[in-house]
Scaffold this motif. Sequence first.
Motif, PDB file in Angstrom:
ATOM      1  N   LYS A   1      23.452  10.916  34.132  1.00 48.11           N
ATOM      2  CA  LYS A   1      22.083  10.502  33.838  1.00 48.11           C
ATOM      3  C   LYS A   1      21.975  10.167  32.355  1.00 48.11           C
ATOM      4  O   LYS A   1      22.252  10.995  31.506  1.00 48.11           O
TER       5      LYS A   1
ATOM      6  N   GLN B   1      14.019   8.780  45.599  1.00 49.77           N
ATOM      7  CA  GLN B   1      13.377   7.568  46.094  1.00 49.77           C
ATOM      8  C   GLN B   1      12.155   7.871  46.940  1.00 49.77           C
ATOM      9  O   GLN B   1      11.287   7.004  47.093  1.00 49.77           O
TER      10      GLN B   1
ATOM     11  N   PRO C   1      13.634   6.191  39.802  1.00 50.65           N
ATOM     12  CA  PRO C   1      14.985   5.604  39.916  1.00 50.65           C
ATOM     13  C   PRO C   1      15.099   4.225  39.266  1.00 50.65           C
ATOM     14  O   PRO C   1      16.197   3.799  38.930  1.00 50.65           O
TER      15      PRO C   1
END
Lengths: 403, 402
Positions: free
Chosen positions: A5, A170, A393
């Motif tokens: 990340k 998501q 995302p």
Amino acid sequence: MKKEKIVRYEQKDLPASYTKWSNILLILGLVLGILAYWIDPQRAAFASLIGFMLSVSIGMGAMFLIAIEHASGAIWSVPFRRITEYMTGALYVAPILAVPVIISLFSHHGGIYHWTHTEDVLSDPFLSKKMAYLNTQSFMIRFIAIWLLNVVFKFLMVGSSFKQDKTGGQAISKRNAFWSAIYVAIFAISVTVYAVDFMMSLEPHWFSTMYGVYFFAGTFSTVMAMLTLYVIYFDKNKMLITGIRSDHYYSLGGWMFAFTAFWAYIAFSQFMLIWYANIPEETFWYIPRMEGVWAYVSIGLMLIKFIVPFGLLIQRESKSNPSRLKLAAYWIIGAHVYDLYWLIYPTYSKMVGNVNPIFGWQEIGFIILAVGLMMTSFRMAAKGKNHIPIGDPKLERGLNFHL
Amino acid sequence: MYKDKIYAAAALFNTADGIVEAARKVKAEGYTKFDVNTPYPLHGMDPAMGLKPSKIGYFTMAVGSFFASLMTFFIYWTNSVDYPAIIGGKPFFAFPSYIPVIFEVFILTSAVLSVAMMILFLFKFPNNSHPLHDSAFAKSTSSDRFGIYIEAKDPKFDYDKIVAMFKGLNAEITEPIYYDTEEVTWKPKIWDPKFILGLLFISFVTSASVYVYMNKIIYMSPMNWMMDQPRADYGETSEFFADRMSMRTPPAGTVAQGFMPYKYRGDHLSASENLSNPFTPSKEVLELGQKKFATFCSPCHGDDGVAGRIVGMPGANLTLDMYKEMSDGMLYHIITQGSRAGLMSGLESQITRDERWAIIHFVRVLQNIEQTNDDVAEEDDDMWGDEEDMWGDEEVSTEEVE
């Protein structure tokens, strides 16, 4: 292979100077507003109507912007979607600004809406037909119901966005897209009903099917301008991660430019159809705006709301130049206030028997109050929050957005 | 292929990243005359090549503004100057209704002329060839490869050095591009018979198809539905209206086209006071007045305005002082409405407004002739001679007027 990340973000609050200025404007606006209401409640109601419609523009417009971003899966605006989400706080301050207007609905003397005078309405063949829609009870029901519906959707769309910061993934994005698609339809009704109820019914004999779209065109360019100002401000104070690229600025400028032209298209269509058909029941709304000093105000509207911002933003370079965008954004917000004044105030001039435009500290006071309230609501919404939707995302793609 | 003259050194790459990297490198090496061909637009190519924003917008703006102003002037001239017609009760110069047309003309001309100018100046029309045409390079870049080429016109052009640089960038293929034979020997000539014939052919096809469309096709079924709409002819019975009349009474206050309502009906004093002759007694006006006087006035008033020369002429003697003192407005009122005593009827329907004013000028001439004759009569002692002179004088005067 698990992807690392990359987004590292440290939360940073708004600078102290922002708090100071929002407090100054809020207190100044409150003092002027209360003073204005104490001197002349009728004029205060007209002045607060400008502030109210401005806050509706910002609040609902920001909701709409979030909704179309979710529904269309927009990437470019993800890094600063939080700013739009803070701007929806204007929804909460709108009812405060509506207070003088609502009180005037129930006062027998000095109200601002002609249709609240029942004895006049009953003796008027047109207004008695419109009574089913234009009466105090149904007005209040529409006002409260639409406001509540918007607040519910604010929780659904904005609230879940903050939840996504912790959870990521998501699932929440998908749910947001679902609610957003519904909200877009609700927004169309909300904005039209508010514009018709609060502004068009000032002249209850008159009607225009363009009116809602006209208000929406101004609304969207104002929201874009406000967002641009905040993005430039946040970027300057290093509150966003990597800074904003010129491609982001270009998109913001493009939206402002597009809706400046769209407003002109709608405003001209409305005017030309009425002017060409030349039917007395339609033209009487434009005639006071085309006579005496008001004619110059109308020409000024054309210049201020269309020609100047069009000229400011038409060059490709100027859409990605933050200082030019800042000027254009301030100008567009000012032009929207001017437009609201042009829509609302001829009725007040007629009511007090003055053919000239009336503008004084009362109007300025309520505009300051609206700005102060919106800045305060923004500050309270932004307090202790992540200014970047770190759980989204699409964030990484949004940061690396290329045109 | 004309192997002596090289146009450019070209290279083909397999990946989008490769071509962006190559463009950046070529730019950094200081080459200026180079271009990139890709099958689809690439993000980040503009900054990599160091391209400045296109200036075509200014050109488009200038062309559009010019034609939009021309259109504004054209509408103004046709609608307000050359053939002013009242349409929908609007002023002759009804600007708001012109804006859509002006806007469309702006869009149309700026778009079409931008493309036309591009073809004319940048492609050097009627030249239609380019060294890249038909080359393997162009074929690859329009399907699956990314190509870059540096023109021989570049001041730093050195073929071997460039090929070495491309190789260093992992180019898949490097190759020279040569001019076509035709390209080298070709001179731009606008009077090329082939070109002129082509233009003639295009104009013939265009005109012929417009002619066929306007004169044949629109009269064929089903294009002629507009001509066959239900309508009521003059004097026909109507099935639509309850009273079965197809001609409807116009609303009160309707003015028929070309018929200006007369403001002073039954009010001779105001007519006398407010109306004045809009014409000056020029030759044309007097001739018109004489002609109309002969047609409409002389049966009663006589050819010279002195009625009663022939038995049974009922008109008044216009040369009397009473009529000389009458204002033009009063005479106009009498011609329009008839005399107040009712002996003369109005000639409004027969004589137009302009003709009435012309007749009044002519009547003034007749009155002045008589006045001169009266003066002569006073001076001359011989009564009989005077009579003869008077007749002779008048004939001369009339001829003068003619």
